[in-house]
Scaffold this motif. Sequence first.
Motif, PDB file in Angstrom:
ATOM      1  N   HIS A   1       9.550  10.986 -12.755  1.00  0.00           N
ATOM      2  CA  HIS A   1       9.698   9.616 -13.232  1.00  0.00           C
ATOM      3  C   HIS A   1       9.787   8.647 -12.045  1.00  0.00           C
ATOM      4  O   HIS A   1       9.936   9.067 -10.905  1.00  0.00           O
ATOM      5  CB  HIS A   1      10.893   9.465 -14.191  1.00  0.00           C
ATOM      6  CG  HIS A   1      12.221   9.806 -13.605  1.00  0.00           C
ATOM      7  ND1 HIS A   1      12.792  11.044 -13.747  1.00  0.00           N
ATOM      8  CD2 HIS A   1      13.085   9.072 -12.881  1.00  0.00           C
ATOM      9  CE1 HIS A   1      13.966  11.057 -13.147  1.00  0.00           C
ATOM     10  NE2 HIS A   1      14.156   9.868 -12.599  1.00  0.00           N
ATOM     11  N   ILE A   2       9.647   7.354 -12.331  1.00  0.00           N
ATOM     12  CA  ILE A   2       9.683   6.323 -11.282  1.00  0.00           C
ATOM     13  C   ILE A   2      11.060   6.364 -10.619  1.00  0.00           C
ATOM     14  O   ILE A   2      12.088   6.287 -11.297  1.00  0.00           O
ATOM     15  CB  ILE A   2       9.407   4.923 -11.872  1.00  0.00           C
ATOM     16  CG1 ILE A   2       8.058   4.889 -12.615  1.00  0.00           C
ATOM     17  CG2 ILE A   2       9.487   3.844 -10.809  1.00  0.00           C
ATOM     18  CD1 ILE A   2       6.851   5.167 -11.769  1.00  0.00           C
ATOM     19  N   ASN A   3      11.068   6.480  -9.290  1.00  0.00           N
ATOM     20  CA  ASN A   3      12.350   6.592  -8.587  1.00  0.00           C
ATOM     21  C   ASN A   3      13.036   5.236  -8.455  1.00  0.00           C
ATOM     22  O   ASN A   3      12.440   4.186  -8.690  1.00  0.00           O
ATOM     23  CB  ASN A   3      12.174   7.300  -7.233  1.00  0.00           C
ATOM     24  CG  ASN A   3      11.409   6.466  -6.234  1.00  0.00           C
ATOM     25  OD1 ASN A   3      11.763   5.341  -5.923  1.00  0.00           O
ATOM     26  ND2 ASN A   3      10.331   7.035  -5.705  1.00  0.00           N
ATOM     27  N   ASN A   4      14.312   5.257  -8.092  1.00  0.00           N
ATOM     28  CA  ASN A   4      15.107   4.027  -8.049  1.00  0.00           C
ATOM     29  C   ASN A   4      14.612   3.032  -6.992  1.00  0.00           C
ATOM     30  O   ASN A   4      14.669   1.821  -7.219  1.00  0.00           O
ATOM     31  CB  ASN A   4      16.590   4.342  -7.862  1.00  0.00           C
ATOM     32  CG  ASN A   4      16.885   5.081  -6.572  1.00  0.00           C
ATOM     33  OD1 ASN A   4      16.021   5.749  -6.006  1.00  0.00           O
ATOM     34  ND2 ASN A   4      18.107   4.987  -6.107  1.00  0.00           N
ATOM     35  N   VAL A   5      14.105   3.500  -5.874  1.00  0.00           N
ATOM     36  CA  VAL A   5      13.595   2.592  -4.842  1.00  0.00           C
ATOM     37  C   VAL A   5      12.332   1.892  -5.344  1.00  0.00           C
ATOM     38  O   VAL A   5      12.152   0.687  -5.157  1.00  0.00           O
ATOM     39  CB  VAL A   5      13.331   3.349  -3.514  1.00  0.00           C
ATOM     40  CG1 VAL A   5      12.657   2.451  -2.497  1.00  0.00           C
ATOM     41  CG2 VAL A   5      14.639   3.898  -2.967  1.00  0.00           C
ATOM     42  N   ALA A   6      11.468   2.626  -6.016  1.00  0.00           N
ATOM     43  CA  ALA A   6      10.252   2.034  -6.576  1.00  0.00           C
ATOM     44  C   ALA A   6      10.593   1.030  -7.665  1.00  0.00           C
ATOM     45  O   ALA A   6       9.947  -0.015  -7.774  1.00  0.00           O
ATOM     46  CB  ALA A   6       9.340   3.129  -7.118  1.00  0.00           C
ATOM     47  N   MET A   7      11.604   1.320  -8.478  1.00  0.00           N
ATOM     48  CA  MET A   7      12.006   0.367  -9.519  1.00  0.00           C
ATOM     49  C   MET A   7      12.531  -0.915  -8.879  1.00  0.00           C
ATOM     50  O   MET A   7      12.211  -2.017  -9.339  1.00  0.00           O
ATOM     51  CB  MET A   7      13.053   0.996 -10.442  1.00  0.00           C
ATOM     52  CG  MET A   7      13.418   0.125 -11.624  1.00  0.00           C
ATOM     53  SD  MET A   7      12.045  -0.268 -12.734  1.00  0.00           S
ATOM     54  CE  MET A   7      11.751   1.324 -13.471  1.00  0.00           C
ATOM     55  N   ALA A   8      13.304  -0.794  -7.812  1.00  0.00           N
ATOM     56  CA  ALA A   8      13.779  -1.983  -7.098  1.00  0.00           C
ATOM     57  C   ALA A   8      12.599  -2.789  -6.569  1.00  0.00           C
ATOM     58  O   ALA A   8      12.601  -4.027  -6.600  1.00  0.00           O
ATOM     59  CB  ALA A   8      14.721  -1.578  -5.960  1.00  0.00           C
ATOM     60  N   ASP A   9      11.569  -2.091  -6.099  1.00  0.00           N
ATOM     61  CA  ASP A   9      10.351  -2.736  -5.600  1.00  0.00           C
ATOM     62  C   ASP A   9       9.621  -3.476  -6.725  1.00  0.00           C
ATOM     63  O   ASP A   9       9.135  -4.597  -6.535  1.00  0.00           O
ATOM     64  CB  ASP A   9       9.449  -1.671  -4.987  1.00  0.00           C
ATOM     65  CG  ASP A   9       8.514  -2.204  -3.933  1.00  0.00           C
ATOM     66  OD1 ASP A   9       8.819  -3.247  -3.330  1.00  0.00           O
ATOM     67  OD2 ASP A   9       7.470  -1.571  -3.721  1.00  0.00           O
ATOM     68  N   LEU A  10       9.551  -2.873  -7.913  1.00  0.00           N
ATOM     69  CA  LEU A  10       8.926  -3.528  -9.060  1.00  0.00           C
ATOM     70  C   LEU A  10       9.688  -4.806  -9.429  1.00  0.00           C
ATOM     71  O   LEU A  10       9.083  -5.842  -9.716  1.00  0.00           O
ATOM     72  CB  LEU A  10       8.858  -2.581 -10.255  1.00  0.00           C
ATOM     73  CG  LEU A  10       7.892  -1.403 -10.114  1.00  0.00           C
ATOM     74  CD1 LEU A  10       8.139  -0.375 -11.212  1.00  0.00           C
ATOM     75  CD2 LEU A  10       6.448  -1.882 -10.133  1.00  0.00           C
ATOM     76  N   PHE A  11      11.019  -4.737  -9.412  1.00  0.00           N
ATOM     77  CA  PHE A  11      11.822  -5.928  -9.707  1.00  0.00           C
ATOM     78  C   PHE A  11      11.618  -7.003  -8.633  1.00  0.00           C
ATOM     79  O   PHE A  11      11.526  -8.184  -8.945  1.00  0.00           O
ATOM     80  CB  PHE A  11      13.305  -5.584  -9.843  1.00  0.00           C
ATOM     81  CG  PHE A  11      13.684  -5.076 -11.203  1.00  0.00           C
ATOM     82  CD1 PHE A  11      13.505  -5.864 -12.342  1.00  0.00           C
ATOM     83  CD2 PHE A  11      14.238  -3.822 -11.361  1.00  0.00           C
ATOM     84  CE1 PHE A  11      13.857  -5.409 -13.602  1.00  0.00           C
ATOM     85  CE2 PHE A  11      14.597  -3.349 -12.620  1.00  0.00           C
ATOM     86  CZ  PHE A  11      14.412  -4.152 -13.739  1.00  0.00           C
ATOM     87  N   GLU A  12      11.539  -6.582  -7.378  1.00  0.00           N
ATOM     88  CA  GLU A  12      11.307  -7.554  -6.305  1.00  0.00           C
ATOM     89  C   GLU A  12       9.970  -8.261  -6.500  1.00  0.00           C
ATOM     90  O   GLU A  12       9.878  -9.491  -6.377  1.00  0.00           O
ATOM     91  CB  GLU A  12      11.341  -6.868  -4.943  1.00  0.00           C
ATOM     92  CG  GLU A  12      11.061  -7.825  -3.793  1.00  0.00           C
ATOM     93  CD  GLU A  12      11.004  -7.114  -2.454  1.00  0.00           C
ATOM     94  OE1 GLU A  12      11.648  -7.612  -1.512  1.00  0.00           O
ATOM     95  OE2 GLU A  12      10.316  -6.080  -2.351  1.00  0.00           O
ATOM     96  N   ASN A  13       8.921  -7.508  -6.800  1.00  0.00           N
ATOM     97  CA  ASN A  13       7.608  -8.098  -7.029  1.00  0.00           C
ATOM     98  C   ASN A  13       7.663  -9.106  -8.186  1.00  0.00           C
ATOM     99  O   ASN A  13       7.119 -10.208  -8.098  1.00  0.00           O
ATOM    100  CB  ASN A  13       6.587  -6.992  -7.307  1.00  0.00           C
ATOM    101  CG  ASN A  13       5.195  -7.526  -7.458  1.00  0.00           C
ATOM    102  OD1 ASN A  13       4.645  -8.161  -6.557  1.00  0.00           O
ATOM    103  ND2 ASN A  13       4.598  -7.284  -8.619  1.00  0.00           N
ATOM    104  N   GLY A  14       8.318  -8.717  -9.276  1.00  0.00           N
ATOM    105  CA  GLY A  14       8.457  -9.625 -10.412  1.00  0.00           C
ATOM    106  C   GLY A  14       9.235 -10.876 -10.055  1.00  0.00           C
ATOM    107  O   GLY A  14       8.885 -11.988 -10.470  1.00  0.00           O
ATOM    108  N   ARG A  15      10.317 -10.710  -9.270  1.00  0.00           N
ATOM    109  CA  ARG A  15      11.149 -11.851  -8.855  1.00  0.00           C
ATOM    110  C   ARG A  15      10.357 -12.809  -7.967  1.00  0.00           C
ATOM    111  O   ARG A  15      10.420 -14.033  -8.140  1.00  0.00           O
ATOM    112  CB  ARG A  15      12.391 -11.335  -8.130  1.00  0.00           C
ATOM    113  CG  ARG A  15      13.354 -12.416  -7.701  1.00  0.00           C
ATOM    114  CD  ARG A  15      14.635 -11.841  -7.103  1.00  0.00           C
ATOM    115  NE  ARG A  15      14.395 -11.037  -5.921  1.00  0.00           N
ATOM    116  CZ  ARG A  15      14.557  -9.732  -5.844  1.00  0.00           C
ATOM    117  NH1 ARG A  15      14.958  -9.029  -6.879  1.00  0.00           N
ATOM    118  NH2 ARG A  15      14.324  -9.083  -4.716  1.00  0.00           N
ATOM    119  N   VAL A  16       9.588 -12.293  -7.038  1.00  0.00           N
ATOM    120  CA  VAL A  16       8.788 -13.153  -6.155  1.00  0.00           C
ATOM    121  C   VAL A  16       7.745 -13.919  -6.959  1.00  0.00           C
ATOM    122  O   VAL A  16       7.547 -15.125  -6.771  1.00  0.00           O
ATOM    123  CB  VAL A  16       8.132 -12.317  -5.028  1.00  0.00           C
ATOM    124  CG1 VAL A  16       7.081 -13.123  -4.290  1.00  0.00           C
ATOM    125  CG2 VAL A  16       9.192 -11.803  -4.065  1.00  0.00           C
TER     126      VAL A  16
END
Length: 144
Positions: free
Chosen positions: A32-47
């Motif tokens: 499954h998607i790891n926690n670091v990648a999920m943080a990266d997805l949230f960062e991309n969405g936030r930007v």
Amino acid sequence: MSKPEPWQLSKASYPFSNVTQTRFGDMDLLGHINNVAMADLFENGRVRFNRSMGMENRAEGDRWLIAAVQINYLREAHFPDDAEICSGIGRIGNSSWDILSAAFQNDQCVATCTTTLVLTNPQGAKVIDADFRAVLEAQMVKRD
């Protein structure tokens, strides 16, 4: 982790959304998607959310700093399903604000994120002026 409010689990609560592809390299050994990648997805969405509000156009010397990020994982996310990151403003303070986000896969909320940002200039924290406050207020989440 506190249980999310029902409104947090609905895409309709958020004024902005962005779909991002997950990557094979985002998976951990459990598939499954790891926690670091999920943080990266949230960062991309936030930007992308910030850019949708024109936040790259700021007064000279002004910047915002991330003071805190909290991610709550609700269920596993998987590759190759796209992730839709929905975002909105949750709180506006004197010099800080919270961006509330939720990640969805296949219309299921898989994680939520709260990011606290602080407006600063070379002298330190800066009060949010009326114009910027209006921009933030226009992007508030709907808590119904």
